[in-house]
Write a protein that holds these residues in place. Structure first.
Motif, PDB file in Angstrom:
ATOM      1  N   PRO A 523       0.111  -3.766  10.125  1.00 60.78           N
ATOM      2  CA  PRO A 523      -0.736  -2.752  10.883  1.00 60.78           C
ATOM      3  C   PRO A 523      -1.902  -2.749   9.312  1.00 60.78           C
ATOM      4  N   ASP A 524      -2.940  -2.664  10.603  1.00 60.00           N
ATOM      5  CA  ASP A 524      -4.591  -2.373   8.970  1.00 60.00           C
ATOM      6  C   ASP A 524      -4.207  -1.880   7.589  1.00 60.00           C
ATOM      7  N   LYS A 525      -4.074  -1.225   7.905  1.00 59.34           N
ATOM      8  CA  LYS A 525      -4.413  -0.377   6.332  1.00 59.34           C
ATOM      9  C   LYS A 525      -3.117  -0.867   6.036  1.00 59.34           C
ATOM     10  N   ILE A 526      -2.082  -1.297   6.324  1.00 65.62           N
ATOM     11  CA  ILE A 526      -1.124  -2.166   5.092  1.00 65.62           C
ATOM     12  C   ILE A 526      -2.349  -2.726   4.489  1.00 65.62           C
ATOM     13  N   LEU A 527      -2.627  -3.990   5.708  1.00 64.24           N
ATOM     14  CA  LEU A 527      -3.150  -5.233   4.347  1.00 64.24           C
ATOM     15  C   LEU A 527      -4.374  -4.760   4.375  1.00 64.24           C
ATOM     16  N   ARG A 528      -4.928  -3.273   4.553  1.00 64.42           N
ATOM     17  CA  ARG A 528      -6.575  -2.976   3.682  1.00 64.42           C
ATOM     18  C   ARG A 528      -5.930  -2.698   1.999  1.00 64.42           C
ATOM     19  N   LEU A 529      -4.645  -2.498   1.764  1.00 65.62           N
ATOM     20  CA  LEU A 529      -4.617  -3.212   0.312  1.00 65.62           C
ATOM     21  C   LEU A 529      -4.400  -4.386  -0.840  1.00 65.62           C
ATOM     22  N   GLN A 530      -4.783  -5.162   0.216  1.00 66.03           N
ATOM     23  CA  GLN A 530      -4.480  -6.930   0.144  1.00 66.03           C
ATOM     24  C   GLN A 530      -6.009  -7.185   0.014  1.00 66.03           C
ATOM     25  N   ARG A 531      -7.066  -6.799  -0.380  1.00 69.47           N
ATOM     26  CA  ARG A 531      -8.158  -7.064  -0.137  1.00 69.47           C
ATOM     27  C   ARG A 531      -8.766  -8.287  -1.691  1.00 69.47           C
ATOM     28  N   SER A 532      -9.833  -8.653  -1.284  1.00 66.03           N
ATOM     29  CA  SER A 532      -9.460  -9.928  -2.226  1.00 66.03           C
ATOM     30  C   SER A 532      -9.928  -9.304  -3.905  1.00 66.03           C
ATOM     31  N   THR A 533     -10.335  -7.710  -3.666  1.00 74.14           N
ATOM     32  CA  THR A 533      -9.743  -6.960  -5.196  1.00 74.14           C
ATOM     33  C   THR A 533      -9.243  -7.298  -6.124  1.00 74.14           C
ATOM     34  N   GLY A 534      -7.884  -8.607  -5.017  1.00 73.43           N
ATOM     35  CA  GLY A 534      -6.720  -8.965  -5.563  1.00 73.43           C
ATOM     36  C   GLY A 534      -5.129  -7.457  -5.383  1.00 73.43           C
ATOM     37  N   GLY A 535      -5.601  -6.291  -4.914  1.00 68.99           N
ATOM     38  CA  GLY A 535      -4.592  -5.379  -3.553  1.00 68.99           C
ATOM     39  C   GLY A 535      -5.141  -4.092  -5.250  1.00 68.99           C
ATOM     40  N   ARG A 536      -5.927  -4.559  -5.564  1.00 68.13           N
ATOM     41  CA  ARG A 536      -6.815  -3.398  -6.681  1.00 68.13           C
ATOM     42  C   ARG A 536      -7.070  -2.227  -4.785  1.00 68.13           C
ATOM     43  N   ILE A 537      -6.694  -0.768  -5.125  1.00 72.10           N
ATOM     44  CA  ILE A 537      -8.102  -0.269  -4.286  1.00 72.10           C
ATOM     45  C   ILE A 537      -8.421   1.050  -4.672  1.00 72.10           C
ATOM     46  N   SER A 538      -9.886   1.326  -4.948  1.00 67.98           N
ATOM     47  CA  SER A 538     -10.410   2.133  -5.360  1.00 67.98           C
ATOM     48  C   SER A 538      -9.494   4.007  -4.651  1.00 67.98           C
ATOM     49  N   LEU A 539      -9.493   5.175  -5.230  1.00 67.45           N
ATOM     50  CA  LEU A 539      -9.192   6.229  -5.283  1.00 67.45           C
ATOM     51  C   LEU A 539      -9.212   6.986  -4.059  1.00 67.45           C
ATOM     52  N   LYS A 540     -10.753   6.184  -3.464  1.00 74.16           N
ATOM     53  CA  LYS A 540     -10.967   7.061  -2.164  1.00 74.16           C
ATOM     54  C   LYS A 540     -10.659   6.352  -1.726  1.00 74.16           C
ATOM     55  N   GLU A 541      -9.998   5.383  -1.085  1.00 71.74           N
ATOM     56  CA  GLU A 541      -9.965   4.378  -0.176  1.00 71.74           C
ATOM     57  C   GLU A 541      -8.294   5.198  -0.081  1.00 71.74           C
TER      58      GLU A 541
END
Length: 590
Positions: A523-541
């Motif tokens: 699902p998209d909500k899991i894929l959003r964790l693996q962006r070009s940032t190398g898997g890092r995700i902001s607190l807001k996200e």
């Protein structure tokens, strides 16, 4: 098969009738050569045995019991088979046969010349007469046997049975009726039904000839708590109904304790598949601690309060507790206090009497507490229980009694209560949204179920279990998760816990066409964790993802209409305008 001793009075009456008619002494013995009836000199011998009770002695009665033939002796001195013991001068003997078996003998015995002359001159007629008497005794024995069989059936059935005539007077009852009503048979039989029990349908059934089946009827004994029975009134029809119009000869009243009926239905249908602690997947320390503690208290009857986030498996734990408890042979009844409209929740929990409110079933209806009798009731989302029902639940716990809606008569209950919530009840108490006294009654044994994010090592186990489960359900043969897909799933925070994990796996199996689940089909909500940032995700996200899951879950439970969203906002603890804004910002389907 019964012997002639079962109709001893009838046998004696027949013997006396024969002697009165023929003026010849009569003797009647059974298949064991016991004298059951007799006249004259045989009267004092009743209960003793001819030929020492030995059918193989070679004496005449033993031979006749074996052969089943008629026998006439008019000259004892010349008859080699006959051995007179008391000066017998002649005898006619006839076997009593029932269903091809010899059950006894009737003998006409002459002890003087006058009696002997009657036998000699009328032996054929008297033999035929004895055959008819033998047939009469056989038919009486058959009737007695059938009556005994019927009585045995009546006494062995699980239902109370009362037979009444067309004046509603009780003619007979069985042991179960005595036990259920708590009244001895001698006080029941012969009484008018109304003196024992007011059953309004009885008179109507007799007049109309139409049965009244499976109705709940209340019995109020003298000085006793009321009892509730499932009752049927069945007419006893006349053989010639045209002559009697529509009325019946009487009726049979069949009744059972309504709680026991539900128990048997539950046991026969086996609707509840037992969930054991082995079915709860998890080897992490927090999960093992929760399982050990819960298993330890399963055998107790104390009330349990299970807390934990939505989707952690609180009902699974409740079912496992029930399966390990002494109550596991009785119902496990679950009710979600937050999923039923407030106006219907009281009647669902406690039942209602007929006519209690507009639209109520005319027969009334038992509530979940009654249905769970001797078993376990699971009150999920107890934090959503309205305050006025919290009072009624508190009384039920304290008194072990409930009252149906529209009734003033209490019903005894025997249930174990397990409650569950994902809310902070102590905060609700401070806000006066939950009763403190009810909280203490429920929180006797608190059990905390850990969220999935705290269960190190369990996520992969659950993913593989869900993969196997949905492969079977969906007819797929996907073997595994790809390395990238598994890493994405293990890095996800799972705010919706096990329920969300199963939804994710089911989605991926539907999307995947190869033998392994690839990252692109998550699902998209899991894929959003693996962006070009190398898997890092902001607190807001992260917060947005968490809020999206919570709002989606709440809307799935309440619905998505305008009224449903008002309820959802209240459950989420936010204003309606905030809910609408977050739905729009997070791209949630409205």
């Amino acid at each position: 098969m019964l012997g002639l001793s079962a109709i001893r009075d009838t046998v004696m009456n027949v013997a006396e009738a024969i002697t009165a008619a023929l003026e010849i002494e009569t003797e009647i013995v059974d298949a064991n050569l016991e004298i059951i009836g007799g006249t004259g000199r045989y009267t004092h011998k009743i209960g003793s045995f001819e030929e020492d009770g030995n059918i193989d002695s070679g004496a005449i009665y033993g031979k006749l019991l074996k052969s089943g033939r008629n026998y006439v002796c008019v000259d004892p001195e010349s008859d080699l088979e006959y051995d007179p013991q008391e000066g017998e001068m002649a005898e006619i003997c006839c076997p009593i046969k029932l269903e091809g078996m010899i059950v006894g003998l009737i003998g006409l015995v002459a002890f003087n010349e006058e009696q002997r002359d009657k036998i000699v001159m009328n032996k054929d007629t008297l033999t035929l007469f004895l055959e008819r008497m033998a047939e009469l005794l056989a038919s009486k024995l058959s009737e007695s046997e059938k009556r005994n069989q019927l009585q045995s059936i009546v006494e062995s059935i699980h239902e109370g049975l009362i037979a009444i005539d067309n004046d509603c007077r009780i003619k007979s009852c069985n042991y179960e009726a005595e036990k259920l009503l708590g009244i001895k048979r001698e006080f029941i039989e012969g009484s008018l039904l109304s003196e024992i029990w007011e059953i309004k349908d009885a008179e109507r059934v007799i007049k109309s000839g139409i049965a009244a089946k499976d109705k709940e009827v209340i019995y109020r004994g003298r000085g006793e708590a009321e009892k509730r029975f499932l009752c049927s009134v069945v007419p006893i029809q006349a053989e010639n109904r045209e002559m009697r119009g529509f009325s019946a000869l009487g009726a049979m009243i069949l009744f059972q304790n309504i709680s026991e009926v539900r128990e048997r239905m539950y046991q026969m249908t086996g609707v509840d598949k037992h969930t054991t602690f082995q079915d709860i997947i998890g080897v992490s320390d927090p999960m093992l601690r929760a399982k050990r503690r819960t298993l330890q208290v399963s055998s107790s009857d104390s009330t349990i309060l299970i807390t934990g986030e939505s989707g952690t498996g609180k009902e699974l734990f409740a079912r496992a507790i029930h399966a390990e408890s002494p109550r596991n042979g009785y119902p496990f009844i679950a009710i979600n206090c937050g999923a039923i409209p407030e106006m219907l929740l009281e009647s669902e929990l406690f039942g209602y009497e007929k006519g209690a409110f507009t639209g109520a079933d005319s027969r009334g209806k038992p509530g979940k507490f009654e249905i769970a009798h001797k078993g376990t009731i699971f009150l999920d989302e107890i934090g959503d229980l309205p305050l006025h029902l919290q009072v009624k639940l508190l009384h039920a716990i304290q008194n072990r009694r409930i009252e149906r809606v529209g009734s003033i008569s209490p019903i005894d209950i025997d249930v174990r209560i397990i409650a569950a919530t994902n809310k902070n009840l102590e905060k609700m108490i401070a806000a006066r949204e939950f009763r403190e006294d009810l909280f203490f009654r429920l929180n006797v044994i608190p059990i905390q179920i850990p969220p999935l994010r705290e269960r190190d090592g369990d996520i992969e186990l659950l993913l593989n279990y869900a993969l196997d489960k949905f492969n079977k359900l969906l007819g797929k043969k996907i073997q595994r998760f790809s390395h990238d897909a598994l890493r994405s799933l293990l890095n996800y925070g799972w705010p919706g816990n096990v329920r969300e994990l199963e939804n994710v796996v089911e989605y991926a199996i539907n999307m995947e066409m190869s033998e392994e689940i690839n990252k692109g089909n998550l699902p998209d909500k899991i894929l959003r964790l693996q962006r070009s940032t190398g898997g890092r995700i902001s607190l807001k996200e992260k917060l947005d993802d968490y809020q999206r899951v919570l709002i989606e879950e709440c809307l799935n439970e309440t619905g998505r209409s305008t009224e449903d969203k008002i309820i959802a906002a209240k459950k989420l603890g936010i204003s309606e305008s905030t809910l609408y804004r977050r739905i729009r910002e997070l791209g949630i389907r409205g």
